[in-house]
Design a protein around this motif. Sequence first.
Motif, PDB file in Angstrom:
ATOM      1  N   ILE A  91       0.835  -1.207   0.000  1.00  0.00           N
ATOM      2  CA  ILE A  91       0.000   0.000   0.000  1.00  0.00           C
ATOM      3  C   ILE A  91       0.867   1.252   0.000  1.00  0.00           C
ATOM      4  CG2 ILE A  91      -1.679   1.341   1.345  1.00  0.00           C
ATOM      5  CD1 ILE A  91      -2.794  -1.326   2.340  1.00  0.00           C
ATOM      6  N   SER A  92       1.893   1.249   0.843  1.00  0.00           N
ATOM      7  CA  SER A  92       2.793   2.400   0.933  1.00  0.00           C
ATOM      8  C   SER A  92       4.131   1.930   1.492  1.00  0.00           C
ATOM      9  CB  SER A  92       2.195   3.479   1.852  1.00  0.00           C
ATOM     10  OG  SER A  92       3.100   4.546   2.034  1.00  0.00           O
ATOM     11  N   ARG A 228      -1.676   4.382   5.411  1.00  0.00           N
ATOM     12  CA  ARG A 228      -2.446   5.378   4.671  1.00  0.00           C
ATOM     13  C   ARG A 228      -2.186   6.787   5.176  1.00  0.00           C
ATOM     14  NH1 ARG A 228      -8.361   2.348   4.188  1.00  0.00           N
ATOM     15  NH2 ARG A 228      -7.781   0.885   2.512  1.00  0.00           N
ATOM     16  N   LYS A 229      -1.845   6.906   6.467  1.00  0.00           N
ATOM     17  CA  LYS A 229      -1.596   8.222   7.053  1.00  0.00           C
ATOM     18  C   LYS A 229      -0.106   8.553   7.092  1.00  0.00           C
ATOM     19  CE  LYS A 229      -5.698   7.867  10.026  1.00  0.00           C
ATOM     20  NZ  LYS A 229      -6.191   7.819  11.423  1.00  0.00           N
TER      21      LYS A 229
END
Length: 320
Positions: A91-92, A228-229
């Motif tokens: 995702i990241s 995500r953050k």
Amino acid sequence: MLLASLAVIAGLILLVWSADKFVDGASDTAHYFGMPKLLIGMLVIGFGTSAPEIVVSITSAVQGNPGIALGNAYGSNIANIALILGVTALISPVLVAPSILKKELPLLLVVTIISAVLLFDRDVSRTDGIILLILFAGFMLLSIRDGLKVKNALREEESNQQHDVVIGKAVGLLLFGLILLVLSSQLLVWGAVTIANHFGVSQLVIGLTIVAVGTSLPELASSIAAARKNQHDLALGNIIGSNLFNTLAVVGLAAAIHPLQADNEIMTRDMPTMLCLTAILFLFGYRYNKTNGYIQRWAGAILLLGYIAYNSYIFLTLNQ
């Protein structure tokens, strides 16, 4: 059989939901008594995401199901690195700070090696459990000391972010989450044992797969949210902290309650896998001549493929 399957599904859902409520209640209670955020993150959240593993393993040990107790702890560690961190990195890319490479990851590797040495005789005795709990107490004391070092620096920040907490509601949520954790874990263990017996599958395999993934869902949810953050320390710290809790507290408490007999597969398959993944995590995060390292998407893909291969091997060798 249908009832047992429904029990496993309901148990997993309730475990995740009750762990979330438990963390919320514990966090609010800690805020009420003025604990710094760093200390809350290390102790309250770290314990909260590992609470399902702790309760399930203790329940399994009390009920005489050592395979599920050990399989849950070590299977969760494998899932945390290969599945959860793999998905998170996809995702990241996950930042690996120098402090993590110098302190947390080497500590996790040493703890895993110690655990392997204690398992060498295929038996986790009460003495072994007490040794693991003593190491866990030392880890907790060091975490508290490090957290209190920054308390003064964070005092002003904390004072600017105070929010009203109803202590009765916070404690009530804490107790409700803990009680539901116990009940849902019993439901999950009963369903898993029933299914294992029906198909002739060993308790260890059930613990390493269904139960391990189910009790790792809180870590998965929090790590994905952190990715995500762009909160990289939280994402990786959650994995490392959870694995330390699982290896020391989960196995230690279960063995102290009821000595655990380890199947040969644990030493020949699962423990080497856990050791290799911990070492690979260090190698993936390390970068020469650079301040920070990253666990890139390609590394996340390798970890995820490794987890798929590990579980495929387990199921392909069930009848051998």
